[in-house]
Design a protein around this motif. Structure first.
Motif, PDB file in Angstrom:
ATOM      1  N   UNK A   1      64.311  48.792   7.869  1.00 12.01           N
ATOM      2  CA  UNK A   1      64.264  49.799   6.822  1.00 12.01           C
ATOM      3  C   UNK A   1      63.412  51.000   7.151  1.00 12.01           C
ATOM      4  N   UNK A   2      62.599  50.914   8.201  1.00 13.52           N
ATOM      5  CA  UNK A   2      61.744  52.023   8.587  1.00 13.52           C
ATOM      6  C   UNK A   2      62.164  52.619   9.916  1.00 13.52           C
ATOM      7  N   UNK A   3      63.360  52.289  10.368  1.00  9.98           N
ATOM      8  CA  UNK A   3      63.863  52.888  11.583  1.00  9.98           C
ATOM      9  C   UNK A   3      63.632  52.073  12.832  1.00  9.98           C
ATOM     10  N   UNK A   4      62.897  50.955  12.746  1.00  2.86           N
ATOM     11  CA  UNK A   4      62.719  50.101  13.907  1.00  2.86           C
ATOM     12  C   UNK A   4      63.998  49.299  14.082  1.00  2.86           C
ATOM     13  N   UNK A   5      64.661  49.499  15.158  1.00  2.74           N
ATOM     14  CA  UNK A   5      66.017  48.985  15.311  1.00  2.74           C
ATOM     15  C   UNK A   5      66.128  48.115  16.543  1.00  2.74           C
ATOM     16  N   UNK A   6      66.639  46.910  16.354  1.00  2.89           N
ATOM     17  CA  UNK A   6      66.863  45.993  17.456  1.00  2.89           C
ATOM     18  C   UNK A   6      68.325  46.172  17.893  1.00  2.89           C
ATOM     19  N   UNK A   7      68.533  47.130  18.808  1.00  2.52           N
ATOM     20  CA  UNK A   7      69.900  47.539  19.111  1.00  2.52           C
ATOM     21  C   UNK A   7      70.591  46.575  20.058  1.00  2.52           C
ATOM     22  N   UNK A   8      71.910  46.586  19.948  1.00  2.00           N
ATOM     23  CA  UNK A   8      72.746  45.808  20.848  1.00  2.00           C
ATOM     24  C   UNK A   8      73.149  46.677  22.033  1.00  2.00           C
ATOM     25  N   UNK A   9      73.975  46.119  22.878  1.00  2.49           N
ATOM     26  CA  UNK A   9      74.461  46.871  24.029  1.00  2.49           C
ATOM     27  C   UNK A   9      75.167  48.134  23.553  1.00  2.49           C
ATOM     28  N   UNK A  10      74.800  49.249  24.147  1.00  5.40           N
ATOM     29  CA  UNK A  10      75.350  50.544  23.754  1.00  5.40           C
ATOM     30  C   UNK A  10      76.410  50.955  24.760  1.00  5.40           C
ATOM     31  N   UNK A  11      77.493  51.519  24.275  1.00  3.84           N
ATOM     32  CA  UNK A  11      78.570  51.987  25.140  1.00  3.84           C
ATOM     33  C   UNK A  11      78.662  53.501  25.063  1.00  3.84           C
ATOM     34  N   UNK A  12      78.891  54.124  26.229  1.00  4.70           N
ATOM     35  CA  UNK A  12      79.020  55.579  26.315  1.00  4.70           C
ATOM     36  C   UNK A  12      80.386  55.895  26.910  1.00  4.70           C
ATOM     37  N   UNK A  13      81.253  56.504  26.120  1.00  5.34           N
ATOM     38  CA  UNK A  13      82.605  56.837  26.582  1.00  5.34           C
ATOM     39  C   UNK A  13      82.865  58.303  26.265  1.00  5.34           C
TER      40      UNK A  13
ATOM     41  N   UNK B   1      49.612  62.547   8.971  1.00  3.25           N
ATOM     42  CA  UNK B   1      49.617  61.086   8.978  1.00  3.25           C
ATOM     43  C   UNK B   1      49.723  60.479  10.371  1.00  3.25           C
ATOM     44  N   UNK B   2      49.761  61.333  11.397  1.00  5.92           N
ATOM     45  CA  UNK B   2      49.813  60.823  12.760  1.00  5.92           C
ATOM     46  C   UNK B   2      51.218  60.385  13.160  1.00  5.92           C
ATOM     47  N   UNK B   3      51.331  59.769  14.350  1.00  7.82           N
ATOM     48  CA  UNK B   3      52.648  59.369  14.855  1.00  7.82           C
ATOM     49  C   UNK B   3      53.416  58.446  13.919  1.00  7.82           C
ATOM     50  N   UNK B   4      52.710  57.571  13.214  1.00  7.43           N
ATOM     51  CA  UNK B   4      53.409  56.652  12.308  1.00  7.43           C
ATOM     52  C   UNK B   4      54.056  57.399  11.145  1.00  7.43           C
ATOM     53  N   UNK B   5      53.390  58.443  10.675  1.00  4.54           N
ATOM     54  CA  UNK B   5      53.976  59.243   9.600  1.00  4.54           C
ATOM     55  C   UNK B   5      55.212  59.977  10.062  1.00  4.54           C
TER      56      UNK B   5
ATOM     57  N   UNK C   1      59.424  59.402   8.846  1.00  2.42           N
ATOM     58  CA  UNK C   1      60.421  60.407   8.482  1.00  2.42           C
ATOM     59  C   UNK C   1      61.636  60.298   9.397  1.00  2.42           C
ATOM     60  N   UNK C   2      61.368  60.261  10.692  1.00  2.00           N
ATOM     61  CA  UNK C   2      62.425  60.235  11.692  1.00  2.00           C
ATOM     62  C   UNK C   2      63.289  58.989  11.536  1.00  2.00           C
ATOM     63  N   UNK C   3      62.636  57.831  11.405  1.00  2.00           N
ATOM     64  CA  UNK C   3      63.369  56.575  11.329  1.00  2.00           C
ATOM     65  C   UNK C   3      64.202  56.432  10.073  1.00  2.00           C
ATOM     66  N   UNK C   4      63.620  56.779   8.932  1.00  4.10           N
ATOM     67  CA  UNK C   4      64.352  56.653   7.671  1.00  4.10           C
ATOM     68  C   UNK C   4      65.560  57.582   7.622  1.00  4.10           C
ATOM     69  N   UNK C   5      65.430  58.766   8.213  1.00  4.96           N
ATOM     70  CA  UNK C   5      66.536  59.706   8.212  1.00  4.96           C
ATOM     71  C   UNK C   5      67.751  59.116   8.923  1.00  4.96           C
ATOM     72  N   UNK C   6      67.514  58.422  10.042  1.00  2.00           N
ATOM     73  CA  UNK C   6      68.619  57.843  10.796  1.00  2.00           C
ATOM     74  C   UNK C   6      69.088  56.514  10.201  1.00  2.00           C
TER      75      UNK C   6
ATOM     76  N   UNK D   1      59.938  58.895  18.245  1.00  2.00           N
ATOM     77  CA  UNK D   1      61.044  58.808  19.200  1.00  2.00           C
ATOM     78  C   UNK D   1      60.727  57.822  20.316  1.00  2.00           C
ATOM     79  N   UNK D   2      59.885  56.849  20.024  1.00  2.00           N
ATOM     80  CA  UNK D   2      59.412  55.954  21.079  1.00  2.00           C
ATOM     81  C   UNK D   2      60.547  55.223  21.788  1.00  2.00           C
ATOM     82  N   UNK D   3      61.600  54.856  21.051  1.00  2.00           N
ATOM     83  CA  UNK D   3      62.690  54.073  21.647  1.00  2.00           C
ATOM     84  C   UNK D   3      63.939  54.905  21.906  1.00  2.00           C
TER      85      UNK D   3
END
Length: 464
Positions: free
Chosen positions: A214-226, A360-364, A368-373, A1-3
């Motif tokens: 593909x592993x959940x590392x995401x270069x996100x754009x501007x996010x909007x909250x409405x 497997x530590x934080x990377x493991x 799981x977390x990244x691929x699920x999303x 959940x680093x990002x």
């Protein structure tokens, strides 16, 4: 959940008293070490280290363009909260902030706005809500803690007890169904982690657009909250009429709204039903924990509170279709939710993530977390809030609108109840969903249609 960060927008019914608010925040975080920690690297390993906190550094009073604020205060708030999703937080300080926007908006009763940004490692929605409520007071009686609504008993095969008179065959069959559904759900969960990916739609960027690896590392754009307010009494009216749960109604509204948006945007006239998948976060604490934990904090027993992230995940189907009867969306949602209640998926997904993290530590765990999303289309959650109006450090609270950003999904749908209001909050990637206000309108319109259909149904039954 680093990002991954939580963003909570709170509408206040009075101008902000900055010294009082700062003092309240200082008292709020002082007993909890996790709000005094940063992440440091030693010998290639990362750990949490406690630091001295200067609360003033975490209270932000921005200087916005007065002309822009006067011209459109709603847009000024929206733009500012959106900017939080692209500006990184200082890693040398604990990752939480309060942003104070001291001007009224068009929402009835809102005189000022507070935007809270906190890293998700500090807690999930339930624990952060408990902390917020423990520092708030009832507007009717400022000496009392807020009253949480009575939570209904959870239903479904997971929680049900077989009657004593039930035969052995009935008990064996119920356990067989429970285990079978659990096994099927875990197979789909495993396939999702490994290869099963939702198709590209108007809600999901194409796999080759360069936004994720593909592993959940995401270069996100501007996010909007409405967000938009619905009547909680109207939601309960549909619930009672349809003999279902509030979650069933809210999932049905989401399905109807997403269907309306999808078929309008895609121009698809195919009447065939389309199935997308949502990650539904489920609080695995006891159903009575919210009020109990608030009371624990008040009685200096905060060490007994289950802080942090106590969540399991369910992969929930969202059905897109054009139904002539709006209540068909609620019926389908109830069918979907009832099926998930006859499975231990939420327990196993929580334990699986924990095991991967330990082995497997934080990377493991991150895999799981990244691929699920990455391989699903959206996230969906519903949070229960106070059943009465509350005050936060002497400021009346008009609404609470939690959301999040940092996952690879272009759409996150949150529901938050507070007093007599049910807020629907959308967190959207504006590159994928540029007309996000229209999508929010679809939620309001879909709920109106469901309400009208419910009224007609009850009138017809009464007439008969």
């Amino acid at each position: 959940m680093e990002d991954v960060y939580v963003v909570v927008t709170i509408g206040l019914g009075s101008p902000i008293n900055v010294p009082a608010f700062t003092a309240g925040v200082a008292n709020l975080i002082s007993p909890y070490s996790r709000f005094h920690c940063i992440q440091v690297t030693e010998g290639g390993n990362r750990r949490w280290a406690r630091v001295k906190v200067n609360v003033d550094e975490h209270i932000v009073v921005p200087e916005l363009d007065p002309v822009a604020v006067a011209a459109n205060p709603d847009r000024a708030v929206e733009d500012y909260v959106a900017s939080l999703s692209v500006y990184p937080m200082d890693p040398s300080r604990p990752r939480w902030e309060f942003h104070l926007l001291d001007f009224p908006t068009s929402e009835p009763g809102v005189v000022s706005t507070v935007a809270i940004r906190a890293h998700h490692s500090l807690g999930d929605g339930v624990s952060l809500m408990v902390l917020l409520l423990a520092s708030a007071r009832s507007a009717a009686d400022p000496t009392s803690l807020p009253v949480m609504p009575q939570q209904s008993v959870r239903t479904g095969a997971i929680y049900a007890r077989q009657p004593r008179h039930a035969g052995a065959l009935a008990r064996v069959w119920s356990w067989f169904v429970l285990m079978w559904h659990t096994m099927v759900d875990l197979c789909f969960f495993s396939a999702t982690i490994l290869f099963l990916r939702d198709p590209h739609t108007v809600f999901k960027p194409a796999a080759d657009d360069g936004d994720d690896d593909g592993d959940g590392v995401f270069h996100h754009h501007n996010r909007r909250f409405v967000h938009r307010s619905l009547s909680l009494d109207d939601v309960k009216f549909v619930k009672n009429a349809m003999n279902c749960t509030v979650n069933d109604v809210l999932l049905g509204v989401a399905s109807a709204a997403l269907s309306r948006y999808y078929f309008r945007k895609s121009g698809d006239i195919n009447t065939k039903e389309i199935c997308l998948r949502s990650v539904l976060g489920v609080n695995i604490r006891p159903t009575t924990s919210l009020q109990t934990y608030v009371n624990m904090i008040k009685s200096d027993k905060s060490n007994e509170v289950a802080w942090g992230n106590q969540l399991g995940q369910i992969l929930l189907k969202i059905h897109l279709a054009m139904h002539d009867d709006p209540l068909a969306y609620v019926r389908k949602a109830k069918e979907t939710m009832d099926r998930k209640k006859s499975s231990l998926e939420v327990v196993f997904t929580h334990k699986t993530s924990e095991c991967f993290l330990k082995m497997f530590g934080p990377k493991g765990g991150a895999f799981i977390f990244g691929r699920m999303f990455t391989n699903t289309t959206l996230s969906f959650s519903n949070m229960i809030g106070p059943a009465e109006q509350i005050e936060l450090y002497g400021h009346p609270v008009v609404f609470i609108a939690p959301s999040a950003y940092g996952v690879s999904q272009a759409l996150i749908v949150h529901y938050q109840s507070y007093n007599s209001i049910m807020k629907v909050i959308l967190s959207v990637d504006e590159k994928t969903i540029p007309d996000y206000h229209q999508l929010l309108d679809d939620f309001s319109l879909s709920f109106e249609h469901i309400m009208d259909a419910t009224s007609r149904l009850l009138a017809s039954i009464k007439k008969e």
